[in-house]
Design an enzyme around this catalytic site. Structure first.
Site, PDB file in Angstrom:
ATOM      1  CB  ALA A  63      12.375   3.619   0.543  1.00 50.63           C
ATOM      2  CB  ALA A  64      10.228  -0.717  -1.674  1.00 48.60           C
ATOM      3  CB  SER A  81       5.311   2.097  -1.335  1.00 47.44           C
ATOM      4  OG  SER A  81       4.900   3.430  -1.317  1.00 47.44           O
ATOM      5  N   PRO A 116       0.861  -1.191   0.000  1.00 45.05           N
ATOM      6  CG  PRO A 116      -0.614  -1.519   1.781  1.00 45.05           C
ATOM      7  CD  PRO A 116       0.664  -2.034   1.201  1.00 45.05           C
ATOM      8  N   GLY A 151       3.256   5.012   4.921  1.00 49.28           N
ATOM      9  CA  GLY A 151       4.361   4.799   5.857  1.00 49.28           C
ATOM     10  C   GLY A 151       4.985   3.425   5.794  1.00 49.28           C
ATOM     11  CG  LEU A 152       3.018   0.194   5.228  1.00 46.37           C
ATOM     12  CD1 LEU A 152       1.945  -0.754   4.722  1.00 46.37           C
ATOM     13  CD2 LEU A 152       3.526  -0.283   6.601  1.00 46.37           C
ATOM     14  CG  ASP A 167      11.646   4.638   4.857  1.00 49.89           C
ATOM     15  OD1 ASP A 167      11.882   4.654   6.078  1.00 49.89           O
ATOM     16  OD2 ASP A 167      10.566   4.974   4.355  1.00 49.89           O
ATOM     17  N   GLY A 204       1.946   5.425   0.279  1.00 56.72           N
ATOM     18  CA  GLY A 204       1.611   6.684   0.957  1.00 56.72           C
ATOM     19  C   GLY A 204       1.124   6.512   2.380  1.00 56.72           C
TER      20      GLY A 204
HETATM   21  O1  PMV Z   1       6.259   7.374   6.281  1.00 55.75           O
HETATM   22  P1  PMV Z   1       7.558   7.067   5.674  1.00 55.75           P
HETATM   23  O2  PMV Z   1       7.678   5.699   5.165  1.00 55.75           O
HETATM   24  O3  PMV Z   1       7.936   8.083   4.633  1.00 55.75           O
HETATM   25  O4  PMV Z   1       8.657   7.126   6.850  1.00 55.75           O
HETATM   26  C1  PMV Z   1       9.316   8.284   7.214  1.00 55.75           C
HETATM   27  C2  PMV Z   1      10.133   8.079   8.441  1.00 55.75           C
HETATM   28  C3  PMV Z   1      10.554   9.405   9.074  1.00 55.75           C
HETATM   29  O5  PMV Z   1      11.327   9.093  10.231  1.00 55.75           O
HETATM   30  C4  PMV Z   1       9.339  10.217   9.510  1.00 55.75           C
HETATM   31  C5  PMV Z   1      11.390  10.262   8.127  1.00 55.75           C
HETATM   32  C6  PMV Z   1      12.792   9.716   7.854  1.00 55.75           C
HETATM   33  O6  PMV Z   1      13.398  10.227   6.903  1.00 55.75           O
HETATM   34  O7  PMV Z   1      13.290   8.837   8.563  1.00 55.75           O
END
Ligand code: PMV
Length: 321
Positions: free
Chosen positions: A112-113, A110, A103, A107-108, A153, A105
Site C-alpha cells: 500500500a505504501a 509495504s 520489511p 503485514g506492515l 492500508d 510481505g
Molecule cells: O497483511 P496486509 O498488510 O496485507 O493487511 C491486510 C489486512 C486485511 O484486513 C487482512 C485485509 C484488508 O483488506 O483489510
C-alpha cells in the site's frame, strides 16, 4: 524534473480481516517509509526499479530486469502509474525508483505504501497531486493484488496517524491519551494477503453463525479499545490486543511462529501482543508499558533469532516533494 514522495508502513492494532466485511479497525502508520522518485523517460516505456523487483513495461509487454516474481509485484504499480498518465493523455514514459525500509510481505503495508508513494510521485511530476485521489487510485490498484481489499492500508498510509477506519464510515483520527511503546517482531514468513482473505471468506460461508459471533466480538473489542485509548488505559489496551489475537486464532489466520513470538513478547513483559495484518506468518506487534520494556521485548525477540524493532506512530502519512 523529478516527482518525489514517501509513504509510511502501517500496523493494524485491532480489526484485521473483520474490516473486510464492514467492521471497524484501528490502525496506525509507523516510522518506516517507502520513498519514490519519478522522472520522464522514453515514450511509451515505464521502468520501475525497487530493491525487490525491477522491470520495464511497454504496452502489454514486460521485460524483467531483476527479481523473483517481479511481474506480480510490479503490475499494480504499473497500473497505477499508467492510470495517472492516461488521465492526462500523456504519452511520455516514466522511470520510477523505489527505496524502502519496510520489511515486505509481512503485514506492515509495504505494498500500500509503495502504491501511495508511487502515485503521488507520478502525480507531482505530471501535475497537481491530490491526497484523496491518490488514496483512491492506490486502493483501485491494490485490488489487482487482492480484490476484496478493505482499503484500510492505503487510507492510513496516505493520511497517517492513529485512525479508526471502516469501509462504510471511512477514516476518523483517534486521539490517544497515552504513548504507545510498540515493538514489531518479524517471523520472516512472507504471506499472501489475497489467499488469507479468501480462507476467511470460506470459513464465513461455511459457518455463517460462528462468523457473525466473531464479527460482533471483534467490533466490541474495537469499541472498547477506542475508550481505552481515549482514557489512556494502556493496560486495558494490552488485554484487548490479547483478546483480538484469540479471535484471529479462531479465524485460523495466525501461524505457529507468530504465536511463538507473541509468547516471547508476553514473557518479556508485554502488556499484550498479537499478529498484525493478514497473518499466515508475517509480523506481530507487542505493546509495552514503557520505553525500557519495549527495548527489552525487542531484544528478547532478537535473542530467539528473529528480527524485531521498536516503532513509533507516524503522525504525517504521505509526504509529497
Ligand atoms: O497483511 P496486509 O498488510 O496485507 O493487511 C491486510 C489486512 C486485511 O484486513 C487482512 C485485509 C484488508 O483488506 O483489510
Amino acid at each position: 524534473m523529478k516527482g518525489k514522495a514517501s509513504a509510511p508502513a502501517k500496523i493494524i492494532l485491532f480489526g484485521e480481516h473483520f474490516v473486510v466485511y464492514g467492521n471497524p479497525a484501528i490502525l496506525a502508520s509507523i516510522n518506516r517509509r517507502i520513498s519514490v522518485s519519478a522522472k520522464k523517460g522514453k515514450k511509451g516505456k515505464v521502468t520501475i526499479k525497487s530493491d525487490i523487483a525491477s522491470g520495464e513495461f511497454e504496452g502489454s509487454t514486460f521485460k524483467l530486469i531483476e527479481g523473483v516474481n517481479a511481474r506480480n509485484a510490479l503490475d499494480p504499480l504499473y497500473f497505477a502509474a499508467k492510470q495517472a498518465l492516461d488521465a492526462r493523455k500523456q504519452k511520455t514514459g516514466l522511470e520510477i525508483t523505489i527505496k524502502s525500509d519496510i520489511p515486505y510481505g509481512v503485514g506492515l503495508g509495504s505494498s500500500a505504501a509503495a502504491l501511495v508513494a508511487t502515485i503521488a510521485a507520478v502525480e507531482s511530476l505530471l501535475g497537481r497531486p491530490d491526497k484523496k485521489k491518490i488514496c483512491e487510485g492506490a486502493i483501485e490498484a491494490e485490488r489487482i493484488i487482492h480484490k476484496n481489499s478493505s482499503g484500510a492500508d492505503c487510507f492510513v498510509s496516505t493520511f497517517g496517524g492513529l485512525i479508526h477506519y471502516s469501509r462504510g464510515g471511512g477514516l476518523k483520527k483517534v486521539d490517544s491519551k497515552t504513548k504507545l511503546p510498540l515493538v514489531i517482531g518479524d517471523t520472516g514468513i512472507k504471506h499472501n494477503t489475497g489467499e488469507l482473505v479468501s480462507s476467511v471468506r470460506k470459513l464465513k460461508e461455511a459457518n455463517q453463525m460462528v462468523f457473525a459471533g466473531l464479527m460482533s466480538q471483534a467490533k466490541d473489542i474495537c469499541n472498547q479499545a477506542l475508550v481505552a485509548l481515549g482514557s489512556g488505559n494502556i493496560g486495558q489496551l494490552g488485554v484487548l490486543m490479547n483478546e483480538s489475537q484469540l479471535l484471529l486464532n479462531r479465524l485460523g489466520v495466525s501461524h505457529e511462529k507468530a504465536d511463538d513470538l507473541i509468547d516471547v513478547a508476553k514473557s518479556s513483559g508485554a502488556l499484550g501482543a498479537k499478529m498484525t495484518g493478514a497473518g499466515g506468518g508475517g509480523a506481530i506487534i507487542a505493546l509495552a508499558a514503557s520505553k525500557e520494556d519495549s527495548e527489552r521485548i525487542a531484544s528478547d525477540i532478537k535473542a530467539e533469532g528473529f528480527a524485531a524493532f521498536e516503532v513509533e506512530i507516524d503522525p504525517i502519512g504521505l509526504v509529497i516533494g
